[in-house]
Motif scaffolding. Structure first.
Motif, PDB file in Angstrom:
ATOM      1  N   TYR A   1       0.722  -1.263  -0.055  1.00  0.00           N
ATOM      2  CA  TYR A   1      -0.077   0.018  -0.186  1.00  0.00           C
ATOM      3  C   TYR A   1       0.792   1.160   0.040  1.00  0.00           C
ATOM      4  O   TYR A   1       2.052   1.365   0.655  1.00  0.00           O
ATOM      5  N   GLY A   2       0.244   2.133  -0.732  1.00  0.00           N
ATOM      6  CA  GLY A   2       0.999   3.582  -0.451  1.00  0.00           C
ATOM      7  C   GLY A   2       0.029   4.583  -0.253  1.00  0.00           C
ATOM      8  O   GLY A   2      -1.423   4.458  -0.749  1.00  0.00           O
ATOM      9  N   ILE A   3       0.103   5.696   0.191  1.00  0.00           N
ATOM     10  CA  ILE A   3      -0.498   6.908   0.794  1.00  0.00           C
ATOM     11  C   ILE A   3       0.092   7.993  -0.194  1.00  0.00           C
ATOM     12  O   ILE A   3       1.026   8.311   0.056  1.00  0.00           O
ATOM     13  N   ALA A   4      -1.037   8.621  -1.057  1.00  0.00           N
ATOM     14  CA  ALA A   4      -0.832   9.957  -1.677  1.00  0.00           C
ATOM     15  C   ALA A   4      -1.605  11.053  -1.365  1.00  0.00           C
ATOM     16  O   ALA A   4      -2.828  10.822  -0.955  1.00  0.00           O
ATOM     17  N   ILE A   5      -0.922  12.025  -0.814  1.00  0.00           N
ATOM     18  CA  ILE A   5      -1.671  13.086  -0.273  1.00  0.00           C
ATOM     19  C   ILE A   5      -1.666  14.408  -0.627  1.00  0.00           C
ATOM     20  O   ILE A   5      -0.546  14.821  -1.286  1.00  0.00           O
ATOM     21  N   GLY A   6      -2.623  15.090  -1.008  1.00  0.00           N
ATOM     22  CA  GLY A   6      -2.494  16.571  -1.950  1.00  0.00           C
ATOM     23  C   GLY A   6      -3.137  17.490  -0.730  1.00  0.00           C
ATOM     24  O   GLY A   6      -4.526  17.201  -0.432  1.00  0.00           O
ATOM     25  N   ALA A   7      -2.236  18.412  -0.392  1.00  0.00           N
ATOM     26  CA  ALA A   7      -2.884  19.218   0.748  1.00  0.00           C
ATOM     27  C   ALA A   7      -1.994  20.662   0.821  1.00  0.00           C
ATOM     28  O   ALA A   7      -0.749  20.690   0.357  1.00  0.00           O
ATOM     29  N   ASP A   8      -2.974  21.531   1.107  1.00  0.00           N
ATOM     30  CA  ASP A   8      -2.156  23.042   1.246  1.00  0.00           C
ATOM     31  C   ASP A   8      -2.711  24.197   2.084  1.00  0.00           C
ATOM     32  O   ASP A   8      -4.040  23.932   2.332  1.00  0.00           O
ATOM     33  N   VAL A   9      -2.153  24.939   2.510  1.00  0.00           N
ATOM     34  CA  VAL A   9      -2.689  26.199   3.127  1.00  0.00           C
ATOM     35  C   VAL A   9      -2.029  27.224   2.129  1.00  0.00           C
ATOM     36  O   VAL A   9      -0.747  27.716   2.329  1.00  0.00           O
ATOM     37  N   ALA A  10      -2.993  27.519   1.208  1.00  0.00           N
ATOM     38  CA  ALA A  10      -2.521  28.298  -0.051  1.00  0.00           C
ATOM     39  C   ALA A  10      -2.045  29.744   0.508  1.00  0.00           C
ATOM     40  O   ALA A  10      -2.677  30.132   1.214  1.00  0.00           O
ATOM     41  N   GLN A  11      -1.060  30.274  -0.505  1.00  0.00           N
ATOM     42  CA  GLN A  11      -0.745  31.450  -0.237  1.00  0.00           C
ATOM     43  C   GLN A  11      -1.268  32.576  -1.125  1.00  0.00           C
ATOM     44  O   GLN A  11      -1.499  32.290  -2.526  1.00  0.00           O
ATOM     45  N   GLY A  12      -1.581  33.731  -0.890  1.00  0.00           N
ATOM     46  CA  GLY A  12      -2.367  34.732  -1.667  1.00  0.00           C
ATOM     47  C   GLY A  12      -1.730  36.087  -0.916  1.00  0.00           C
ATOM     48  O   GLY A  12      -2.085  36.481   0.053  1.00  0.00           O
ATOM     49  N   ALA A  13      -0.996  37.048  -1.835  1.00  0.00           N
ATOM     50  CA  ALA A  13      -0.608  38.174  -1.186  1.00  0.00           C
ATOM     51  C   ALA A  13      -1.865  39.410  -0.692  1.00  0.00           C
ATOM     52  O   ALA A  13      -2.925  39.179  -1.528  1.00  0.00           O
ATOM     53  N   PRO A  14      -1.828  39.980   0.237  1.00  0.00           N
ATOM     54  CA  PRO A  14      -3.113  40.846   0.725  1.00  0.00           C
ATOM     55  C   PRO A  14      -3.313  41.883  -0.616  1.00  0.00           C
ATOM     56  O   PRO A  14      -2.421  42.490  -1.313  1.00  0.00           O
ATOM     57  N   GLY A  15      -4.528  41.861  -0.994  1.00  0.00           N
ATOM     58  CA  GLY A  15      -5.082  42.541  -2.192  1.00  0.00           C
ATOM     59  C   GLY A  15      -4.921  41.792  -3.385  1.00  0.00           C
ATOM     60  O   GLY A  15      -5.387  42.310  -4.601  1.00  0.00           O
ATOM     61  N   ASP A  16      -4.138  40.771  -3.627  1.00  0.00           N
ATOM     62  CA  ASP A  16      -3.967  40.106  -4.906  1.00  0.00           C
ATOM     63  C   ASP A  16      -5.085  39.342  -5.310  1.00  0.00           C
ATOM     64  O   ASP A  16      -5.810  38.902  -4.418  1.00  0.00           O
ATOM     65  N   ALA A  17      -5.291  39.079  -6.645  1.00  0.00           N
ATOM     66  CA  ALA A  17      -6.352  38.152  -7.130  1.00  0.00           C
ATOM     67  C   ALA A  17      -6.244  37.015  -6.289  1.00  0.00           C
ATOM     68  O   ALA A  17      -7.363  36.381  -6.037  1.00  0.00           O
ATOM     69  N   LEU A  18      -5.135  36.526  -6.070  1.00  0.00           N
ATOM     70  CA  LEU A  18      -5.073  34.924  -5.378  1.00  0.00           C
ATOM     71  C   LEU A  18      -5.670  34.793  -4.192  1.00  0.00           C
ATOM     72  O   LEU A  18      -6.108  34.110  -3.401  1.00  0.00           O
ATOM     73  N   GLU A  19      -5.751  36.122  -3.306  1.00  0.00           N
ATOM     74  CA  GLU A  19      -6.162  36.046  -2.055  1.00  0.00           C
ATOM     75  C   GLU A  19      -7.891  35.746  -1.636  1.00  0.00           C
ATOM     76  O   GLU A  19      -8.187  35.244  -0.987  1.00  0.00           O
ATOM     77  N   TYR A  20      -8.644  36.013  -2.811  1.00  0.00           N
ATOM     78  CA  TYR A  20      -9.797  35.899  -3.085  1.00  0.00           C
ATOM     79  C   TYR A  20     -10.227  34.262  -3.049  1.00  0.00           C
ATOM     80  O   TYR A  20     -11.269  33.883  -2.576  1.00  0.00           O
ATOM     81  N   THR A  21      -9.162  33.408  -3.268  1.00  0.00           N
ATOM     82  CA  THR A  21      -9.480  32.014  -3.700  1.00  0.00           C
ATOM     83  C   THR A  21      -8.392  31.373  -2.881  1.00  0.00           C
ATOM     84  O   THR A  21      -8.965  29.932  -2.411  1.00  0.00           O
ATOM     85  N   ALA A  22      -7.272  31.700  -2.497  1.00  0.00           N
ATOM     86  CA  ALA A  22      -6.471  30.729  -1.916  1.00  0.00           C
ATOM     87  C   ALA A  22      -6.768  30.324  -0.679  1.00  0.00           C
ATOM     88  O   ALA A  22      -6.861  30.820   0.491  1.00  0.00           O
TER      89      ALA A  22
END
Length: 349
Positions: free
Chosen positions: A133-154
């Motif tokens: 058996y193997g375990i594969a994990i995908g996980a994140d505490v996503a980063q987005g700079a303040p005010g950047d478009a990424l901050e609305y979704t990260a």
């Protein structure tokens, strides 16, 4: 046939509405939030990170189906936000679930597709006979700079899959990948926030690679979109997966169960794993699932999956919270609390 033995997802309970982020950053922020189609996103607690998310997801997977920890030969954690630059997340996950010593463990990074790359690695090791058996994990505490478009979704979240060849609940019929050097999104060592190419992230990055891997899969399998009951595509926002699914010929109903991003946000390496988990939460024997991830830099992994009757006899899906349960278990915070949780503001020494 190698496939998924069991699975589990984890989403922190705190949420911030995108309208609250827009309130802080003004009228342009409201326009950005509306265009992305994300209403709210998951925020980590003060003591949560990629490691704790990965451990919880792995534990939930093992609660659904008993797997002897001594028979877990590999653990791979894909993320853009490993808590340590030098110290593996995967080794600590193994210790937390009682699977040490593990034959092989490593942290993966390929932007948002590092989790699916871990699934492919586990598949190869199982097929070769090197591990059970193997375990594969995908996980994140996503980063987005303040005010950047990424901050609305990260956002924060992830999922874990135990891969093996003994009575899988979902057989992975085939996998393939499509990769080129297309730098649409990047973060240099030591930088706190990533940078991105704006519209360039859509085309020729996201759409070219997802379509490239998806068309390669359909051609190899001799299938068409209507042959699948469900489809899961990488979801950096609500617009991109809807558009690419239509381009390929999939319907909105096929992607609906796995489209968590409007209520979750973009969990980066956890996005497709969480979407696949949500789909497995409702899948029935014989259902066929088409999956295509995307990671900036750039590449996509595609999977053709068939659900088996073991999903109703060998696992207890109710033994761990479903993705829908996790999405509904929430507590809203304002921007100040969110910024504190994300480390955007810290108390002076």
């Amino acid at each position: 046939m190698v496939g998924i033995i069991t699975y589990g997802a984890y989403i922190p309970r705190f949420r911030i509405k995108t309208e609250e982020i827009a309130r802080v950053w003004g009228a342009n922020g409201a326009e950005i939030a509306a265009g992305l189609g994300v209403k709210e996103k998951a925020v980590p607690d003060l003591d949560e990170d990629t490691l704790t998310i990965s451990v919880n997801a792995a534990r939930f997977a093992l609660e659904r189906r008993s797997v002897n920890p001594d028979e877990i030969g590999a653990i791979y954690v894909g993320s853009e936000s490993h808590p340590y630059a030098v110290k593996p997340t995967a080794a600590t996950v193994g210790e937390a679930i009682g699977a040490t010593p593990v034959m092989t463990a490593a942290d993966y990074e390929f932007a948002c597709k590092a989790g699916t790359a871990g699934i492919q690695t586990c598949m190869g090791l199982v097929k070769s006979g090197m591990i059970k058996y193997g375990i594969a994990i995908g996980a994140d505490v996503a980063q987005g700079a303040p005010g950047d478009a990424l901050e609305y979704t990260a956002a924060a979240g992830g999922a874990a899959f135990v891969i093996g060849d003994k009575d899988p609940i979902a057989e992975i019929n085939h996998t393939c990948s499509f990769t080129t050097d297309t730098p649409d999104f990047w973060r240099r060592e030591g930088q706190g926030y990533p940078r991105h190419g704006g519209r360039f992230s859509g085309e020729p990055a996201y759409f070219k690679h997802i379509q490239g891997a998806a068309k390669m899969m359909l051609e190899y399998m001799g299938t068409k979109p209507s042959d699948y009951d469900y489809a899961v595509f990488h979801q950096p926002n609500a617009k991109f997966p809807r558009n690419v699914s239509a381009m390929l010929g999939f319907t909105s109903e096929q992607i609906k169960p796995g489209l968590a991003v409007p209520r979750l946000g973009n969990t980066y390496s956890g996005a497709v794993p969480v979407g696949l988990s949500a789909t497995l939460d409702i899948a029935k024997p014989g259902d066929r699932i088409f999956v295509t991830s995307y990671g900036s830099g750039s590449g996509s992994d595609a999977f053709d999956i068939t659900v088996t009757d073991k999903i109703e006899t060998l696992i207890n899906r109710k033994a761990a919270p479903s993705v829908e349960d996790l999405l509904n278990h929430k507590k809203y915070v304002d921007y100040a609390v969110y910024a504190k949780h994300k480390g955007k503001i810290v108390r002076a020494a």
